[in-house]
Design a protein around this motif. Structure first.
Motif, PDB file in Angstrom:
ATOM      1  N   CYS A  79       0.834  -1.191   0.041  1.00 42.24           N
ATOM      2  CA  CYS A  79       0.093   0.061   0.090  1.00 42.24           C
ATOM      3  C   CYS A  79       0.984   1.385  -0.076  1.00 42.24           C
ATOM      4  O   CYS A  79       0.179   2.344  -0.126  1.00 42.24           O
ATOM      5  CB  CYS A  79      -1.045   0.058   0.924  1.00 42.24           C
ATOM      6  SG  CYS A  79      -0.260   0.157   3.030  1.00 42.24           S
ATOM      7  N   GLY A  80       2.056   1.156   0.089  1.00 43.37           N
ATOM      8  CA  GLY A  80       3.166   2.385   0.166  1.00 43.37           C
ATOM      9  C   GLY A  80       4.343   2.077   0.884  1.00 43.37           C
ATOM     10  O   GLY A  80       4.431   0.968   1.620  1.00 43.37           O
ATOM     11  N   VAL A  81       4.848   3.185   1.233  1.00 44.27           N
ATOM     12  CA  VAL A  81       6.276   3.248   1.778  1.00 44.27           C
ATOM     13  C   VAL A  81       6.368   4.226   2.737  1.00 44.27           C
ATOM     14  O   VAL A  81       5.974   5.394   2.331  1.00 44.27           O
ATOM     15  CB  VAL A  81       7.578   3.135   1.100  1.00 44.27           C
ATOM     16  CG1 VAL A  81       8.629   3.248   1.527  1.00 44.27           C
ATOM     17  CG2 VAL A  81       7.427   1.934  -0.063  1.00 44.27           C
ATOM     18  N   CYS A  82       6.686   4.281   4.066  1.00 44.24           N
ATOM     19  CA  CYS A  82       6.823   5.278   4.837  1.00 44.24           C
ATOM     20  C   CYS A  82       8.553   5.136   5.322  1.00 44.24           C
ATOM     21  O   CYS A  82       9.032   4.100   5.949  1.00 44.24           O
ATOM     22  CB  CYS A  82       6.206   5.106   6.117  1.00 44.24           C
ATOM     23  SG  CYS A  82       6.150   6.593   7.266  1.00 44.24           S
ATOM     24  N   ILE A  83       8.976   6.438   5.142  1.00 38.48           N
ATOM     25  CA  ILE A  83      10.511   6.683   5.473  1.00 38.48           C
ATOM     26  C   ILE A  83      10.531   7.294   7.050  1.00 38.48           C
ATOM     27  O   ILE A  83       9.869   8.238   7.139  1.00 38.48           O
ATOM     28  CB  ILE A  83      11.283   7.549   4.500  1.00 38.48           C
ATOM     29  CG1 ILE A  83      11.417   6.646   3.124  1.00 38.48           C
ATOM     30  CG2 ILE A  83      12.606   7.717   5.146  1.00 38.48           C
ATOM     31  CD1 ILE A  83      11.916   7.683   2.062  1.00 38.48           C
ATOM     32  N   LEU A  84      10.997   6.514   7.924  1.00 44.16           N
ATOM     33  CA  LEU A  84      11.233   7.071   9.145  1.00 44.16           C
ATOM     34  C   LEU A  84      12.289   7.904   9.344  1.00 44.16           C
ATOM     35  O   LEU A  84      13.543   7.437   8.984  1.00 44.16           O
ATOM     36  CB  LEU A  84      11.198   5.944  10.302  1.00 44.16           C
ATOM     37  CG  LEU A  84      10.016   5.051  10.295  1.00 44.16           C
ATOM     38  CD1 LEU A  84      10.341   3.884  11.714  1.00 44.16           C
ATOM     39  CD2 LEU A  84       8.462   5.762  10.503  1.00 44.16           C
ATOM     40  N   THR A  85      12.186   9.159   9.885  1.00 40.03           N
ATOM     41  CA  THR A  85      13.482  10.033   9.879  1.00 40.03           C
ATOM     42  C   THR A  85      13.150  11.092  11.080  1.00 40.03           C
ATOM     43  O   THR A  85      12.323  11.006  11.870  1.00 40.03           O
ATOM     44  CB  THR A  85      13.293  10.968   8.528  1.00 40.03           C
ATOM     45  OG1 THR A  85      14.242  11.956   8.355  1.00 40.03           O
ATOM     46  CG2 THR A  85      12.024  11.845   8.484  1.00 40.03           C
ATOM     47  N   ASP A  86      14.350  11.571  11.372  1.00 41.25           N
ATOM     48  CA  ASP A  86      14.388  12.555  12.407  1.00 41.25           C
ATOM     49  C   ASP A  86      14.208  13.862  11.944  1.00 41.25           C
ATOM     50  O   ASP A  86      14.365  14.768  12.725  1.00 41.25           O
ATOM     51  CB  ASP A  86      15.866  12.327  13.054  1.00 41.25           C
ATOM     52  CG  ASP A  86      17.042  12.829  12.217  1.00 41.25           C
ATOM     53  OD1 ASP A  86      16.779  13.102  10.872  1.00 41.25           O
ATOM     54  OD2 ASP A  86      17.973  12.590  12.712  1.00 41.25           O
ATOM     55  N   ASN A  87      14.032  14.129  10.600  1.00 43.50           N
ATOM     56  CA  ASN A  87      13.700  15.469  10.262  1.00 43.50           C
ATOM     57  C   ASN A  87      12.702  15.565   9.119  1.00 43.50           C
ATOM     58  O   ASN A  87      13.056  15.460   7.782  1.00 43.50           O
ATOM     59  CB  ASN A  87      14.908  16.079   9.872  1.00 43.50           C
ATOM     60  CG  ASN A  87      14.593  17.645   9.640  1.00 43.50           C
ATOM     61  OD1 ASN A  87      13.375  18.135   9.202  1.00 43.50           O
ATOM     62  ND2 ASN A  87      15.721  18.585   9.670  1.00 43.50           N
ATOM     63  N   ALA A  88      11.196  15.045   9.433  1.00 43.81           N
ATOM     64  CA  ALA A  88      10.274  14.871   8.383  1.00 43.81           C
ATOM     65  C   ALA A  88      10.268  16.413   7.575  1.00 43.81           C
ATOM     66  O   ALA A  88      10.107  16.041   6.258  1.00 43.81           O
ATOM     67  CB  ALA A  88       9.075  14.342   9.060  1.00 43.81           C
ATOM     68  N   PRO A  89      10.078  17.115   7.992  1.00 43.18           N
ATOM     69  CA  PRO A  89       9.860  18.382   7.032  1.00 43.18           C
ATOM     70  C   PRO A  89      11.123  18.565   5.989  1.00 43.18           C
ATOM     71  O   PRO A  89      10.784  19.119   5.124  1.00 43.18           O
ATOM     72  CB  PRO A  89       9.980  20.001   8.217  1.00 43.18           C
ATOM     73  CG  PRO A  89       9.728  19.348   9.414  1.00 43.18           C
ATOM     74  CD  PRO A  89      10.423  17.993   9.412  1.00 43.18           C
ATOM     75  N   ARG A  90      12.350  18.677   6.478  1.00 43.33           N
ATOM     76  CA  ARG A  90      13.486  18.382   5.382  1.00 43.33           C
ATOM     77  C   ARG A  90      13.140  17.384   4.383  1.00 43.33           C
ATOM     78  O   ARG A  90      13.201  17.910   3.111  1.00 43.33           O
ATOM     79  CB  ARG A  90      14.647  18.200   6.227  1.00 43.33           C
ATOM     80  CG  ARG A  90      16.054  18.236   5.364  1.00 43.33           C
ATOM     81  CD  ARG A  90      17.007  17.818   5.829  1.00 43.33           C
ATOM     82  NE  ARG A  90      16.999  16.329   6.328  1.00 43.33           N
ATOM     83  CZ  ARG A  90      17.680  15.559   7.029  1.00 43.33           C
ATOM     84  NH1 ARG A  90      18.718  16.290   7.853  1.00 43.33           N
ATOM     85  NH2 ARG A  90      17.450  14.432   7.120  1.00 43.33           N
ATOM     86  N   LEU A  91      13.001  16.230   4.694  1.00 41.90           N
ATOM     87  CA  LEU A  91      12.507  14.997   3.627  1.00 41.90           C
ATOM     88  C   LEU A  91      11.474  15.398   2.847  1.00 41.90           C
ATOM     89  O   LEU A  91      11.486  15.075   1.764  1.00 41.90           O
ATOM     90  CB  LEU A  91      12.742  13.652   4.457  1.00 41.90           C
ATOM     91  CG  LEU A  91      13.225  12.698   3.832  1.00 41.90           C
ATOM     92  CD1 LEU A  91      14.512  12.814   3.486  1.00 41.90           C
ATOM     93  CD2 LEU A  91      12.995  11.403   4.545  1.00 41.90           C
ATOM     94  N   ALA A  92      10.238  15.765   3.647  1.00 35.49           N
ATOM     95  CA  ALA A  92       9.216  16.243   2.790  1.00 35.49           C
ATOM     96  C   ALA A  92       9.412  17.245   1.646  1.00 35.49           C
ATOM     97  O   ALA A  92       8.985  17.157   0.696  1.00 35.49           O
ATOM     98  CB  ALA A  92       7.939  16.547   3.612  1.00 35.49           C
ATOM     99  N   ALA A  93      10.136  18.481   2.123  1.00 33.67           N
ATOM    100  CA  ALA A  93      10.629  19.307   1.119  1.00 33.67           C
ATOM    101  C   ALA A  93      11.327  18.969  -0.033  1.00 33.67           C
ATOM    102  O   ALA A  93      11.124  19.064  -1.220  1.00 33.67           O
ATOM    103  CB  ALA A  93      11.327  20.528   1.869  1.00 33.67           C
ATOM    104  N   PHE A  94      12.194  18.004   0.135  1.00 34.35           N
ATOM    105  CA  PHE A  94      13.112  17.526  -0.832  1.00 34.35           C
ATOM    106  C   PHE A  94      12.215  16.454  -1.686  1.00 34.35           C
ATOM    107  O   PHE A  94      12.203  16.533  -2.916  1.00 34.35           O
ATOM    108  CB  PHE A  94      14.188  16.654  -0.182  1.00 34.35           C
ATOM    109  CG  PHE A  94      14.888  15.536  -1.218  1.00 34.35           C
ATOM    110  CD1 PHE A  94      16.093  16.215  -1.813  1.00 34.35           C
ATOM    111  CD2 PHE A  94      14.563  14.252  -1.419  1.00 34.35           C
ATOM    112  CE1 PHE A  94      16.718  15.387  -2.740  1.00 34.35           C
ATOM    113  CE2 PHE A  94      15.445  13.411  -2.213  1.00 34.35           C
ATOM    114  CZ  PHE A  94      16.333  14.232  -3.053  1.00 34.35           C
TER     115      PHE A  94
END
Length: 117
Positions: free
Chosen positions: A4-19
């Motif tokens: 159903c999809g992929v979720c990347i766990l990160t310590d900085n979601a806003p930075r990764l989302a902007a990318f």
């Protein structure tokens, strides 16, 4: 069973989302520290204290209509993007290029000329 999809766990979601907003050409749906890219079936999420590991063992792969156009677009849109392999024909026949997201995850764009928009 169906992925159903992929979720990347990160310590900085806003930075990764902007990318990924630039990479995917899609604005995310934001719910707290969860950013969902519905068309790409991808999410990035900071669930609290996350240790982002240095050793990655998977790659996100996306079909694109024109690898060279996407390669040029990302090089201009994201100065200093970590290209790990420029566009080339792979031994298994795929024409692709590989790059890293800000957390060090590998992303592959693979050409598929008959891709529907």
């Amino acid at each position: 069973m169906k992925l159903c999809g992929v979720c990347i766990l990160t310590d900085n979601a806003p930075r990764l989302a902007a990318f990924y907003e630039i990479v995917l050409k899609e604005s995310p749906v934001v719910e707290g520290q969860h950013y969902g890219f519905d068309c790409a079936q991808l999410a990035v999420y900071t669930p609290g204290q996350v240790n982002v590991v240095n050793d990655k063992n998977m790659s996100l792969m996306f079909y694109v209509h024109d690898v060279l156009a996407e390669y040029d677009r990302l090089k201009h849109a994201i100065p200093g993007i970590g290209i790990t392999s420029p566009p080339e024909r792979r031994p298994w026949g795929a024409y692709s290029f590989w790059f890293l997201d800000p957390d060090g995850n590998t992303v592959s764009f693979i050409e598929k000329k008959d891709l529907e928009s």
